[in-house]
Structure formats: structure tokens, C-alpha cells
Write a protein that holds these residues in place. Structure first.
Motif, PDB file in Angstrom:
ATOM      1  N   GLN A 169     -39.290   5.170  -6.600  1.00 24.68           N
ATOM      2  CA  GLN A 169     -38.560   6.255  -5.798  1.00 24.68           C
ATOM      3  C   GLN A 169     -40.044   6.396  -4.815  1.00 24.68           C
ATOM      4  OE1 GLN A 169     -38.326  10.150  -8.144  1.00 24.68           O
ATOM      5  NE2 GLN A 169     -36.002   9.076  -8.375  1.00 24.68           N
ATOM      6  N   TYR A 177     -41.980   9.086  -1.648  1.00 24.27           N
ATOM      7  CA  TYR A 177     -41.920  10.072  -0.652  1.00 24.27           C
ATOM      8  C   TYR A 177     -43.051   9.618   0.670  1.00 24.27           C
ATOM      9  CZ  TYR A 177     -46.058  10.518  -4.337  1.00 24.27           C
ATOM     10  OH  TYR A 177     -46.889  10.298  -4.678  1.00 24.27           O
ATOM     11  N   SER A 187     -37.180  10.610   6.863  1.00 23.19           N
ATOM     12  CA  SER A 187     -37.194  10.529   4.877  1.00 23.19           C
ATOM     13  C   SER A 187     -38.275  10.486   4.770  1.00 23.19           C
ATOM     14  CB  SER A 187     -36.371   9.638   4.731  1.00 23.19           C
ATOM     15  OG  SER A 187     -36.454   9.800   3.071  1.00 23.19           O
ATOM     16  N   THR A 188     -38.264  11.870   3.876  1.00 23.83           N
ATOM     17  CA  THR A 188     -39.407  12.148   3.349  1.00 23.83           C
ATOM     18  C   THR A 188     -39.646  11.459   1.425  1.00 23.83           C
ATOM     19  OG1 THR A 188     -38.928  14.228   2.306  1.00 23.83           O
ATOM     20  CG2 THR A 188     -40.097  14.270   4.655  1.00 23.83           C
ATOM     21  N   TRP A 189     -38.431  11.030   1.419  1.00 29.22           N
ATOM     22  CA  TRP A 189     -37.722  10.994   0.005  1.00 29.22           C
ATOM     23  C   TRP A 189     -36.511   9.574  -0.030  1.00 29.22           C
ATOM     24  CZ3 TRP A 189     -33.533  10.644  -3.106  1.00 29.22           C
ATOM     25  CH2 TRP A 189     -33.665  10.601  -4.392  1.00 29.22           C
ATOM     26  N   ALA A 190     -37.017   9.010  -1.336  1.00 31.72           N
ATOM     27  CA  ALA A 190     -35.794   7.915  -0.759  1.00 31.72           C
ATOM     28  C   ALA A 190     -35.828   6.918  -1.908  1.00 31.72           C
ATOM     29  CB  ALA A 190     -35.907   6.972   0.239  1.00 31.72           C
ATOM     30  N   GLU A 191     -35.091   7.076  -2.798  1.00 32.01           N
ATOM     31  CA  GLU A 191     -34.553   6.265  -4.506  1.00 32.01           C
ATOM     32  C   GLU A 191     -34.133   4.314  -3.893  1.00 32.01           C
ATOM     33  OE1 GLU A 191     -33.825   8.012  -7.829  1.00 32.01           O
ATOM     34  OE2 GLU A 191     -31.580   6.999  -7.164  1.00 32.01           O
ATOM     35  N   GLY A 195     -30.789   6.851  -2.332  1.00 32.00           N
ATOM     36  CA  GLY A 195     -31.057   7.810  -2.438  1.00 32.00           C
ATOM     37  C   GLY A 195     -32.281   7.967  -1.286  1.00 32.00           C
ATOM     38  N   CYS A 196     -31.237   9.192  -0.621  1.00 36.56           N
ATOM     39  CA  CYS A 196     -32.792   9.211   0.748  1.00 36.56           C
ATOM     40  C   CYS A 196     -32.401  10.697   1.807  1.00 36.56           C
ATOM     41  CB  CYS A 196     -32.369   8.095   1.542  1.00 36.56           C
ATOM     42  SG  CYS A 196     -33.049   8.411   3.692  1.00 36.56           S
ATOM     43  N   ASP A 197     -33.321  11.872   2.019  1.00 35.40           N
ATOM     44  CA  ASP A 197     -33.219  13.177   1.879  1.00 35.40           C
ATOM     45  C   ASP A 197     -32.715  13.169   3.539  1.00 35.40           C
ATOM     46  OD1 ASP A 197     -35.527  12.796   2.845  1.00 35.40           O
ATOM     47  OD2 ASP A 197     -37.031  14.192   2.094  1.00 35.40           O
ATOM     48  N   GLY A 198     -32.336  12.092   3.916  1.00 33.75           N
ATOM     49  CA  GLY A 198     -32.130  12.178   5.460  1.00 33.75           C
ATOM     50  C   GLY A 198     -31.780  10.585   6.172  1.00 33.75           C
TER      51      GLY A 198
END
Length: 125
Positions: free
Chosen positions: A56, A58, A43-47, A35-38
């Protein structure tokens, strides 16, 4: 207090200095980014996951929390495949300690990620 059931999980959510560098390190440990927010570099968040283990990350500290990564402990991952895992990771990442039997009866090795977090892999000796 109720007993924890097999469907429940513990997922550390960790502040990181550089998301791309952090994800590259965890990929070397055999984790997959799930998972990644971009784009990873911004990215500001990833899993990231490896089997049932999830972390996770951030890159922006929430209000009221330290602005830089900080942890005074170690994250332990217990595995029955310790020797094979150590062999797999040897030469990919620098071990902070081990592979060795500790005085408390566990065989383990550890890596330190780019943010200073210790990730130890362990099993009873």
C-alpha cells in the motif's frame, strides 16, 4: 505469542513522493493496482498486488511521521520462480544488485523504487 496462520498477511504501507510514478514502477514489476482513492495522479492512497504480495502507498505523511520516504532496510519477496521473474523484469527496471548468489546462501536480485525502497526477490541457492 500465538503462531501466525496462513490467513494472516503482512502489508507494508509506504510513503511515496509521486503516486503516479510509484504505481507505474510497480506495474513494471508485474503488480496490479487493486485500490485507489481517486485518479492515480492525484491519489493519496493506493494498493498494488502481485499474487499474494501486497503493497500500500500513501502520499501524505501522517502526523508525527517523517515527511519524506525513509527506510533503512530491504523488503524481501521469496519466490520459487526467481530465474523466470528476473528474465521477465530484465530491461524493464534497473537491478540494484544480482541476479547472484549471496554469501549468506540466497540467490537474489533487487530493484530500487522511485522512493528509494529496495525490493529484493530471493530464494535459497
Amino acid at each position: 505469542m500465538e503462531k501466525i496462520t496462513s490467513g494472516e498477511r503482512f502489508v507494508p504501507s509506504l510513503l511515496v513522493r509521486d503516486m503516479a510514478e510509484t504505481l507505474a514502477f510497480y506495474r513494471q514489476l508485474g503488480f496490479e493496482v487493486t485500490g485507489c482513492d481517486g485518479a492515480e495522479a492525484s491519489s493519496t492512497w493506493a494498493e498494488a498486488k502481485r499474487g499474494e504480495i501486497t503493497f500500500q502507498f500513501y502520499s501524505e505523511a501522517p502526523n508525527g511521521t517523517p515527511s519524506t520516504p525513509v527506510c533503512s532496510g530491504t523488503f524481501y519477496i521469496f519466490t520459487n520462480q526467481l530465474d523466470a521473474l528476473a528474465l521477465e523484469l530484465q530491461g524493464k527496471v534497473e537491478f540494484a544488485w544480482g541476479l547472484e548468489v549471496m554469501n549468506y546462501g540466497m540467490k537474489e536480485f533487487a530493484d530500487q523504487d522511485p522512493n528509494g525502497y529496495f525490493i529484493a526477490f530471493s530464494k535459497p541457492a
